[in-house]
Design an enzyme around this catalytic site. Sequence first.
Site, mmCIF file in Angstrom:
data_model
loop_
_atom_site.group_PDB
_atom_site.id
_atom_site.type_symbol
_atom_site.label_atom_id
_atom_site.label_comp_id
_atom_site.label_asym_id
_atom_site.label_seq_id
_atom_site.Cartn_x
_atom_site.Cartn_y
_atom_site.Cartn_z
ATOM 1 N N ARG A 178 -42.429 3.063 53.862
ATOM 2 C CA ARG A 178 -42.697 3.153 52.424
ATOM 3 C C ARG A 178 -41.395 3.530 51.726
ATOM 4 N NH1 ARG A 178 -46.049 7.318 48.490
ATOM 5 N NH2 ARG A 178 -45.828 5.992 46.659
ATOM 6 N N HIS A 179 -41.153 2.903 50.595
ATOM 7 C CA HIS A 179 -39.923 3.138 49.831
ATOM 8 C C HIS A 179 -39.733 4.618 49.480
ATOM 9 C CE1 HIS A 179 -42.193 3.872 46.141
ATOM 10 N NE2 HIS A 179 -42.957 2.849 46.487
ATOM 11 N N GLY A 180 -38.515 4.976 49.132
ATOM 12 C CA GLY A 180 -38.216 6.340 48.703
ATOM 13 C C GLY A 180 -38.862 6.687 47.368
ATOM 14 N N GLU A 181 -38.832 7.956 47.043
ATOM 15 C CA GLU A 181 -39.455 8.470 45.827
ATOM 16 C C GLU A 181 -38.819 7.865 44.572
ATOM 17 O OE1 GLU A 181 -39.307 12.724 43.583
ATOM 18 O OE2 GLU A 181 -39.937 12.803 45.681
ATOM 19 N N THR A 182 -39.648 7.605 43.569
ATOM 20 C CA THR A 182 -39.176 7.044 42.303
ATOM 21 C C THR A 182 -39.435 8.018 41.157
ATOM 22 O OG1 THR A 182 -41.273 6.003 41.670
ATOM 23 C CG2 THR A 182 -39.815 4.742 43.128
ATOM 24 N N THR A 183 -38.873 7.670 40.009
ATOM 25 C CA THR A 183 -39.095 8.504 38.819
ATOM 26 C C THR A 183 -40.576 8.555 38.464
ATOM 27 O OG1 THR A 183 -38.618 6.552 37.440
ATOM 28 C CG2 THR A 183 -36.798 8.061 37.884
ATOM 29 N N TRP A 184 -41.280 7.438 38.645
ATOM 30 C CA TRP A 184 -42.702 7.412 38.307
ATOM 31 C C TRP A 184 -43.536 8.117 39.362
ATOM 32 C CZ3 TRP A 184 -44.624 2.327 35.584
ATOM 33 C CH2 TRP A 184 -43.945 2.186 34.368
ATOM 34 N N ASN A 185 -43.145 8.055 40.631
ATOM 35 C CA ASN A 185 -43.835 8.853 41.655
ATOM 36 C C ASN A 185 -43.798 10.319 41.262
ATOM 37 O OD1 ASN A 185 -42.489 6.902 44.385
ATOM 38 N ND2 ASN A 185 -44.515 6.750 43.475
ATOM 39 N N ARG A 195 -37.559 -0.720 44.115
ATOM 40 C CA ARG A 195 -37.659 0.541 44.855
ATOM 41 C C ARG A 195 -37.741 0.301 46.359
ATOM 42 N NH1 ARG A 195 -42.308 -0.377 41.784
ATOM 43 N NH2 ARG A 195 -44.362 -0.293 42.818
ATOM 44 N N GLU A 200 -46.346 -4.333 45.878
ATOM 45 C CA GLU A 200 -47.481 -3.449 45.663
ATOM 46 C C GLU A 200 -48.665 -4.183 45.033
ATOM 47 O OE1 GLU A 200 -49.396 -1.197 46.490
ATOM 48 O OE2 GLU A 200 -48.272 0.632 46.008
#
Length: 247
Positions: A39-46, A90, A115
């Site tokens: 799973r991709h790294g953390e994002t601003t929206w996460n 992402r 997604e």
Amino acid sequence: MATCLVSNEQTINPAVAIPSDAEGPIEVPHDVAEIVIVRHGETTWNASGRIQGQLESELNEMGWKQAAAIAERLAKELKPTAIYSSELSRAKNTADMIAKNCHIPEVIVVPELKERHVGSLQGLVWSEIQEKEPEAYHAFFSTQNDLEIPGGGESFNQLCERSVAALEEIASRHKGERVIVVTHGGVLRAIFMSVTREASAGKVLNASINVLHLSEKKWNFKSWSDVSHLNEVGFLQRGFNGDSFQH
């Protein structure tokens, strides 16, 4: 429409994170494709609790550190033959960092790994969706898996079908090899529930590593939600969980 299920050999309790062997396998059996699903790294929206779906949201500072930690770990394991990624940035940015460390010249983009399209829920904060989009909220959390989410969204079955088909296509090209696939929480959840037939996938954590063996359409998870490589970096504890208000 029936729930998308595949042949499987093992059921994993999603409440228990199962780490993989940090040294990786010595070799992959000739009739097996080993797919390391990240799973991709953390994002601003996460971080802010906002629903991404198929909208773009960039990796934040934590996300870049997580991508670096994944890349460092996977570079020490059995070298992959190829790296595949969702087209969303992402995931692609996470995949590019892994490819650089593993000395893979290019990342192969597969649109079917992106997604789930969650319709009118995209861009909203999780805490507000029940009030602002009650029909879409109902469709997203419904156990009726053929309900499409209003606003152009996919049903859970549609997500399962394209995700499973994408992995089967990748596996068919890589018997006896290890490959890396970088994708999203919703896709991972769909694959896990299709393989294990569990009612929930539990938390699907940012930058987690999940190892799947595919052989003649038999699917076997060797590890699930492994974040041992993030001990010094950190991660959002709430993860993604399509069965609750977590993301």
